[in-house]
Design an enzyme around this catalytic site. Structure first.
Site, PDB file in Angstrom:
ATOM      1  N   LYS A   1       0.751  -1.120  -0.001  1.00  0.00           N
ATOM      2  CA  LYS A   1       0.142   0.075  -0.015  1.00  0.00           C
ATOM      3  C   LYS A   1       0.845   1.201  -0.112  1.00  0.00           C
ATOM      4  O   LYS A   1       1.279   1.831   1.031  1.00  0.00           O
ATOM      5  CB  LYS A   1      -0.931   0.099   1.085  1.00  0.00           C
ATOM      6  CG  LYS A   1      -2.053   1.044   0.981  1.00  0.00           C
ATOM      7  CD  LYS A   1      -2.489   1.853   2.274  1.00  0.00           C
ATOM      8  CE  LYS A   1      -1.528   2.778   2.772  1.00  0.00           C
ATOM      9  NZ  LYS A   1      -1.473   4.100   1.602  1.00  0.00           N
TER      10      LYS A   1
ATOM     11  N   GLY B   1      -5.297   2.295   5.274  1.00  0.00           N
ATOM     12  CA  GLY B   1      -4.250   1.105   5.464  1.00  0.00           C
ATOM     13  C   GLY B   1      -4.279   0.518   6.847  1.00  0.00           C
ATOM     14  O   GLY B   1      -3.992  -0.400   7.245  1.00  0.00           O
TER      15      GLY B   1
ATOM     16  N   GLU C   1       9.825   1.300  10.629  1.00  0.00           N
ATOM     17  CA  GLU C   1      11.027   2.255  10.218  1.00  0.00           C
ATOM     18  C   GLU C   1      10.236   3.591  10.462  1.00  0.00           C
ATOM     19  O   GLU C   1       9.511   3.987   9.478  1.00  0.00           O
ATOM     20  CB  GLU C   1      11.432   2.007   9.031  1.00  0.00           C
ATOM     21  CG  GLU C   1      13.171   2.430   9.039  1.00  0.00           C
ATOM     22  CD  GLU C   1      12.951   3.798   8.363  1.00  0.00           C
ATOM     23  OE1 GLU C   1      13.092   4.814   9.275  1.00  0.00           O
ATOM     24  OE2 GLU C   1      12.870   3.932   7.045  1.00  0.00           O
TER      25      GLU C   1
ATOM     26  N   CYS D   1      14.031  10.402   6.609  1.00  0.00           N
ATOM     27  CA  CYS D   1      13.973  10.028   7.964  1.00  0.00           C
ATOM     28  C   CYS D   1      15.565   9.971   8.601  1.00  0.00           C
ATOM     29  O   CYS D   1      15.717  10.277   9.839  1.00  0.00           O
ATOM     30  CB  CYS D   1      13.254   8.971   8.343  1.00  0.00           C
ATOM     31  SG  CYS D   1      13.708   7.479   7.299  1.00  0.00           S
TER      32      CYS D   1
ATOM     33  N   GLU E   1      10.643  15.681  14.371  1.00  0.00           N
ATOM     34  CA  GLU E   1      11.134  15.547  12.960  1.00  0.00           C
ATOM     35  C   GLU E   1      10.274  16.475  12.198  1.00  0.00           C
ATOM     36  O   GLU E   1       9.347  16.775  12.224  1.00  0.00           O
ATOM     37  CB  GLU E   1      10.601  14.223  12.521  1.00  0.00           C
ATOM     38  CG  GLU E   1      10.989  13.941  11.228  1.00  0.00           C
ATOM     39  CD  GLU E   1      10.949  12.343  10.859  1.00  0.00           C
ATOM     40  OE1 GLU E   1       9.867  12.131  10.906  1.00  0.00           O
ATOM     41  OE2 GLU E   1      11.909  11.637  10.583  1.00  0.00           O
TER      42      GLU E   1
HETATM   43  P1  ADP Z   1       2.542  11.242   6.054  1.00  0.00           P
HETATM   44  O1  ADP Z   1       2.432  11.857   7.600  1.00  0.00           O
HETATM   45  O2  ADP Z   1       3.271  11.681   4.955  1.00  0.00           O
HETATM   46  O3  ADP Z   1       1.075  11.031   5.822  1.00  0.00           O
HETATM   47  P2  ADP Z   1       2.566   8.627   7.493  1.00  0.00           P
HETATM   48  O4  ADP Z   1       3.580   8.168   8.258  1.00  0.00           O
HETATM   49  O5  ADP Z   1       1.298   9.048   8.232  1.00  0.00           O
HETATM   50  O6  ADP Z   1       3.087   9.747   6.641  1.00  0.00           O
HETATM   51  O7  ADP Z   1       2.277   7.728   6.241  1.00  0.00           O
HETATM   52  C1  ADP Z   1       2.948   6.749   5.891  1.00  0.00           C
HETATM   53  C2  ADP Z   1       2.085   5.655   5.050  1.00  0.00           C
HETATM   54  O8  ADP Z   1       1.422   5.111   6.286  1.00  0.00           O
HETATM   55  C3  ADP Z   1       1.385   6.063   3.748  1.00  0.00           C
HETATM   56  O9  ADP Z   1       1.216   5.161   3.200  1.00  0.00           O
HETATM   57  C4  ADP Z   1       0.007   6.425   4.800  1.00  0.00           C
HETATM   58  O10 ADP Z   1      -1.224   6.254   3.540  1.00  0.00           O
HETATM   59  C5  ADP Z   1      -0.078   5.070   5.576  1.00  0.00           C
HETATM   60  N1  ADP Z   1      -1.076   5.316   6.874  1.00  0.00           N
HETATM   61  C6  ADP Z   1      -1.294   6.746   7.377  1.00  0.00           C
HETATM   62  N2  ADP Z   1      -2.118   6.285   8.468  1.00  0.00           N
HETATM   63  C7  ADP Z   1      -2.216   5.220   8.523  1.00  0.00           C
HETATM   64  C8  ADP Z   1      -3.069   4.256   9.423  1.00  0.00           C
HETATM   65  N3  ADP Z   1      -3.784   4.648  10.397  1.00  0.00           N
HETATM   66  N4  ADP Z   1      -2.762   2.902   9.247  1.00  0.00           N
HETATM   67  C9  ADP Z   1      -2.295   2.557   8.306  1.00  0.00           C
HETATM   68  N5  ADP Z   1      -1.511   3.380   7.388  1.00  0.00           N
HETATM   69  C10 ADP Z   1      -1.706   4.274   7.582  1.00  0.00           C
END
Ligand code: ADP
Length: 490
Positions: A183, A221, A259, A294, A393
């Protein structure tokens, strides 16, 4: 600019398919806000179909036990990536805003080594480890351990280095015998969907073993993190989302690889001769790809006695850094991925100034571009480690300079962080640099600018920077279970 070779459809159960109801969303270029095309906008139903396909493929095909098939398929996928390297490069520049200068390095060139690396590793790996005979409880037995695939893996990835991170999960997971639902982040769908198409067109990977599902809704997700049919979540992203994923996986005791974020310290010791090269790793590193990494060192720790000299050296380097149109191979840094991220960076810098930081360079949104999301390379001095700008961050081209008193103080400040991902030490004395580096609680350390990155190097964090390691042997074994066997010898 139109990009001819790309994929807009999901890849589920061996088929390139539209999302339920034909739903799509815009894929935009962060450099100029143009819509480069569409991506399938998956619903929960699509995601559940992908999970079911991966479950079935794991439970009902020989993928998890047939090492030779996996090795052959990984090599086929690797060849397909080579064939479409130029296409993937164009997609990456357009949807990520990645500078062309970084394509042959961390954005695409370096990660293409992962598939051959893990194909070789699967081929040579000691899948069965003999423990010999023992008589521990009155029953003489011969014992051994076999390694088996962990099961269905949900690979959830971010937008900053999508090829790198997609492949750092997909290559070892497939090599280990897992089946995968990838995803990608909403901002970078095509780099992920392209992998589905390459698998479909160029490999013998059985239907359901590899699936790609994109969606504009990042919360979709969550289904992957709670589904009882998913054995493991391999996630790269923010620490905040990592916490949510860990909590969501608790009910099903989900195996997690995380990570997460970083606030790494680059420590310049007081014996350095050339201050410019000593601060270079942080000054250039924090601006590479707009600081959207990161493992970037975003805190520059310098001895108080040489503070002004270090600030001047960092400002000189950052001031001459070429940034602008990512298509232009002369630019080292490009746009910020979206307007939300840009506003977050701007807000954090404004807060830092309100907290007492001094702007030496940059300090705000770059206004010379009439379109897209741009932030100036920014250097902040007079920062103390308790300010939010030194603790959170940022994911932007922002470096803070913090003074320290002696080596012990430098170590204390570097470790005074919830994160522990990376960092560096510069010194004229290698042993002294190493002695300091050994005291820093992080997963990677650069000594005098050494580059630790590579397919065979384990990467990951201490503390709230994550759980587990990606890449290298450790990054393969993350996707393996171990089963111990015994049979009577008597
Ligand atoms: P950003 O702050 O750029 O959105 P994230 O760390 O939140 O970065 O997102 C990284 C990945 O995790 C993306 O693919 C995002 O769609 C997914 N994501 C965000 N929230 C969730 C969640 N609650 N559960 C699973 N996946 C998630």
């Amino acid at each position: 600019m139109s990009i001819e070779w790309h994929e807009e459809r999901l890849y589920i159960d061996g088929q390139l398919v539209e999302a339920e109801g034909g739903r799509t969303y815009d894929n935009t270029n962060p450099a100029d806000d143009s819509v480069i095309g569409q991506a399938a906008d998956a619903t929960a139903t699509d995601l559940e179909r992908a999970i079911a396909a991966a479950r079935r493929a794991f439970d009902e095909t020989d993928w998890s036990t047939n090492v030779a098939l996996r090795v052959r398929c990984l090599r086929q996928l690797s060849e397909a990536i080579e064939k479409h390297y130029a296409d993937l490069a164009e997609i990456t520049i357009a949807e990520v805003g990645a500078p062309r200068m970084l394509i042959d390095g961390p954005q695409l060139g370096a990660p293409r080594a992962y598939l051959p690396y893990y194909a070789d590793l699967a081929e040579s790996y000691e899948w069965r480890h003999d423990l010999g005979d023992a008589d521990t409880m009155g029953g003489p037995a011969h014992r051994w351990v076999e390694r088996e695939a962990a099961g269905v893996v949900a690979a959830i990835t971010p937008w900053n280095y999508p090829n790198q991170i997609n492949l750092a999960k997909v290559a070892p997971a497939l090599a280990a015998g897992c089946t995968v639902v990838l995803k990608p982040a909403p901002d970078t769908p095509w780099t992920g969907l392209a992998l589905g198409r390459l698998v479909d067109e160029h490999t013998d990977i059985p239907a359901g073993v590899f699936n790609v599902v994109t969606s504009s809704d990042k919360a979709i997700g969550e289904i992957l993190t709670t589904s009882p049919d998913v054995d493991m979540v391999s996630f790269t992203g923010s620490t905040a989302t990592g916490r949510r994923i860990m909590a969501a996986g608790a009910d099903t005791i989900k195996r997690v690889f995380l990570e997460l974020g970083g606030k790494s310290a680059h420590i310049v010791l007081d014996d350095v001769e050339d201050m410019s090269s000593a601060v270079g790793g942080a000054a250039f590193g924090c601006c590479t790809h707009g600081g959207q990494g990161c493992a970037t060192s975003t805190r520059l720790l310098v001895p108080r006695s040489r503070y002004d000299e270090a600030v001047d050296a960092a400002a000189a380097l950052m001031g001459m850094l070429p940034y602008g149109d990512p298509q232009d191979a002369g630019n080292m840094t490009g746009p910020i991925v979206n307007a939300t991220q840009l506003a977050k960076i701007d807000g954090m810098v404004k807060q830092a100034v309100a907290d007492g930081a001094r702007v030496v360079l940059g300090g705000g949104i770059a206004t010379q571009f009439d379109k897209g999301n741009w932030f100036q390379p920014t250097l902040l001095a007079d920062v103390t480690n308790d300010m939010a700008i030194a603790r959170d961050e940022i994911f932007g081209p922002v470096l803070v300079v913090i003074p320290y008193e002696d080596d012990d103080d430098a170590v204390r400040i570097a470790n005074d962080s919830i994160f522990g991902l990376s960092g560096g030490v510069a010194s004229a004395d290698r042993d002294r640099a190493l002695a300091v580096a050994r005291r820093i609680r992080t997963g990677t350390m650069s000594i005098n600018g050494g580059v630790w990155y590579g397919a065979d190097v384990p990467f990951g964090g201490y503390k709230q920077s994550g759980v587990g390691r990606e890449m290298g042997l450790a990054g393969f074994e993350e996707y393996l279970e171990q089963k111990a066997y015994a049979e009577p010898t008597g």
